[in-house]
Design a protein around this motif. Structure first.
Motif, PDB file in Angstrom:
ATOM      1  N   SER A  30     -74.263 -23.043  55.335  1.00  0.00           N
ATOM      2  CA  SER A  30     -74.107 -23.102  54.138  1.00  0.00           C
ATOM      3  C   SER A  30     -73.890 -24.798  53.834  1.00  0.00           C
ATOM      4  CB  SER A  30     -73.396 -22.511  52.936  1.00  0.00           C
ATOM      5  OG  SER A  30     -71.988 -22.596  53.592  1.00  0.00           O
ATOM      6  N   LEU A  76     -75.072 -25.276  41.718  1.00  0.00           N
ATOM      7  CA  LEU A  76     -75.353 -23.849  41.647  1.00  0.00           C
ATOM      8  C   LEU A  76     -76.102 -23.265  42.759  1.00  0.00           C
ATOM      9  CD1 LEU A  76     -76.517 -23.636  37.898  1.00  0.00           C
ATOM     10  CD2 LEU A  76     -74.384 -22.480  38.847  1.00  0.00           C
ATOM     11  N   LEU A  77     -77.059 -24.245  43.246  1.00  0.00           N
ATOM     12  CA  LEU A  77     -77.741 -24.143  44.562  1.00  0.00           C
ATOM     13  C   LEU A  77     -76.981 -23.920  45.805  1.00  0.00           C
ATOM     14  CD1 LEU A  77     -80.980 -25.994  44.588  1.00  0.00           C
ATOM     15  CD2 LEU A  77     -80.787 -23.573  44.744  1.00  0.00           C
ATOM     16  N   SER A  78     -75.983 -24.689  45.967  1.00  0.00           N
ATOM     17  CA  SER A  78     -75.014 -24.925  46.980  1.00  0.00           C
ATOM     18  C   SER A  78     -74.115 -23.699  46.761  1.00  0.00           C
ATOM     19  CB  SER A  78     -74.150 -26.219  46.794  1.00  0.00           C
ATOM     20  OG  SER A  78     -74.792 -27.314  46.803  1.00  0.00           O
ATOM     21  N   MET A  79     -73.471 -23.170  45.568  1.00  0.00           N
ATOM     22  CA  MET A  79     -72.860 -21.997  45.621  1.00  0.00           C
ATOM     23  C   MET A  79     -73.332 -20.696  45.933  1.00  0.00           C
ATOM     24  SD  MET A  79     -70.178 -22.735  42.329  1.00  0.00           S
ATOM     25  CE  MET A  79     -71.400 -23.145  41.256  1.00  0.00           C
ATOM     26  N   LEU A  80     -74.582 -20.566  45.523  1.00  0.00           N
ATOM     27  CA  LEU A  80     -75.464 -19.590  45.817  1.00  0.00           C
ATOM     28  C   LEU A  80     -75.727 -19.290  47.148  1.00  0.00           C
ATOM     29  CD1 LEU A  80     -77.198 -17.108  44.561  1.00  0.00           C
ATOM     30  CD2 LEU A  80     -79.034 -18.485  44.326  1.00  0.00           C
ATOM     31  N   THR A  81     -76.255 -20.329  47.855  1.00  0.00           N
ATOM     32  CA  THR A  81     -76.301 -20.671  49.268  1.00  0.00           C
ATOM     33  C   THR A  81     -75.049 -20.176  49.952  1.00  0.00           C
ATOM     34  OG1 THR A  81     -78.062 -22.242  48.946  1.00  0.00           O
ATOM     35  CG2 THR A  81     -77.347 -21.797  51.373  1.00  0.00           C
ATOM     36  N   TYR A  83     -72.686 -18.280  48.972  1.00  0.00           N
ATOM     37  CA  TYR A  83     -72.180 -16.897  48.813  1.00  0.00           C
ATOM     38  C   TYR A  83     -73.279 -16.067  49.510  1.00  0.00           C
ATOM     39  CZ  TYR A  83     -72.092 -12.300  46.446  1.00  0.00           C
ATOM     40  OH  TYR A  83     -72.050 -10.938  46.146  1.00  0.00           O
ATOM     41  N   LEU A  84     -74.364 -16.232  49.578  1.00  0.00           N
ATOM     42  CA  LEU A  84     -75.573 -15.575  50.350  1.00  0.00           C
ATOM     43  C   LEU A  84     -75.205 -15.428  51.900  1.00  0.00           C
ATOM     44  CD1 LEU A  84     -78.777 -16.048  48.495  1.00  0.00           C
ATOM     45  CD2 LEU A  84     -77.346 -14.153  48.160  1.00  0.00           C
ATOM     46  N   THR A  87     -71.632 -14.003  52.593  1.00  0.00           N
ATOM     47  CA  THR A  87     -71.612 -12.581  52.672  1.00  0.00           C
ATOM     48  C   THR A  87     -72.211 -11.896  53.760  1.00  0.00           C
ATOM     49  OG1 THR A  87     -71.730 -12.614  50.180  1.00  0.00           O
ATOM     50  CG2 THR A  87     -72.492 -10.557  51.083  1.00  0.00           C
TER      51      THR A  87
END
Length: 202
Positions: A30, A76-81, A83-84, A87
């Motif tokens: 990430s 947002l892309l960095s945070m979503l990546t 998170y995924l 997780t």
């Protein structure tokens, strides 16, 4: 034999305490992708949104609004990546993704970050544009440093590097864009690569 078992039990207890007080499932990949997103966004901004040399983006200009939108997309892309991938790693390690440690981590990360973001907006509204990149690097570094005690310890080194880079950027404000690229692009890729190599080795 009893001594060996005793030492193993102590090691197990120490590992459990470490895991209960620190969020250890951050993904190196990430970090790499966040750096690549930043560099891609910087390329787009450099080609399409930069004003002529010697001029600054004004707060109410269309290009400034597009630049802010681009920054938000990158974030947002960095945070979503993150998170995924985090997780996924947490599930693989049988760890909880959301607990008291995660809450403490986010709190200590977001307070300096949001404070810095608001301060930067205040300075921009006062038409002080020159130190924007420097302030972004410094407050981001402070956020990482503040949160490092609740996650991987070497996050603090990335935080210190961002702070130092931001201070150097303040000395050379005319090169703020390039310092931003190094701080949010290159340093993330280097740090993420180191973490990823360690993950692969274990």
């Amino acid at each position: 034999m009893d001594s060996k078992k005793y030492l193993e039990d102590l090691t197990h207890i120490k590992d459990m305490m470490r895991r209960s007080s620190r969020f250890l499932s951050l993904s190196g990949l990430s970090g790499i992708l966040a750096g690549l997103y930043a560099m891609a966004g910087a390329t787009i901004a450099y080609i399409f949104l930069f004003p002529p040399k010697g001029e600054y983006l004004t707060l109410h200009s269309w290009n400034f609004k597009l630049s802010v939108a681009l920054l938000l997309v990158i974030a947002l892309l960095s945070m979503l990546t993150a998170y995924l991938l985090t997780t996924k790693k947490a599930r693989k390690n049988n760890e909880k993704i959301w607990d008291e440690t995660t809450k403490r981590l986010l709190f200590h990360f977001l307070v300096p970050l949001i404070t810095g973001g608001l301060y930067i907006l205040i300075k921009l509204n006062s038409q002080h544009y020159g130190l924007t990149a420097s302030l972004m690097l410094i407050f981001y570094g402070l956020a990482l440093l503040n949160a490092s005690k609740y996650t991987l310890g070497n996050v603090q080194y990335l935080g210190v590097a961002e702070i130092i880079l931001g201070l150097v950027c303040a000395v050379f404000p005319g090169y703020g864009f390039w310092f931003w690229v190094v701080g949010f692009g290159v340093l993330h890729i280097v740090y993420g690569s180191l973490i990823y190599c360690r993950e692969e080795a274990t």
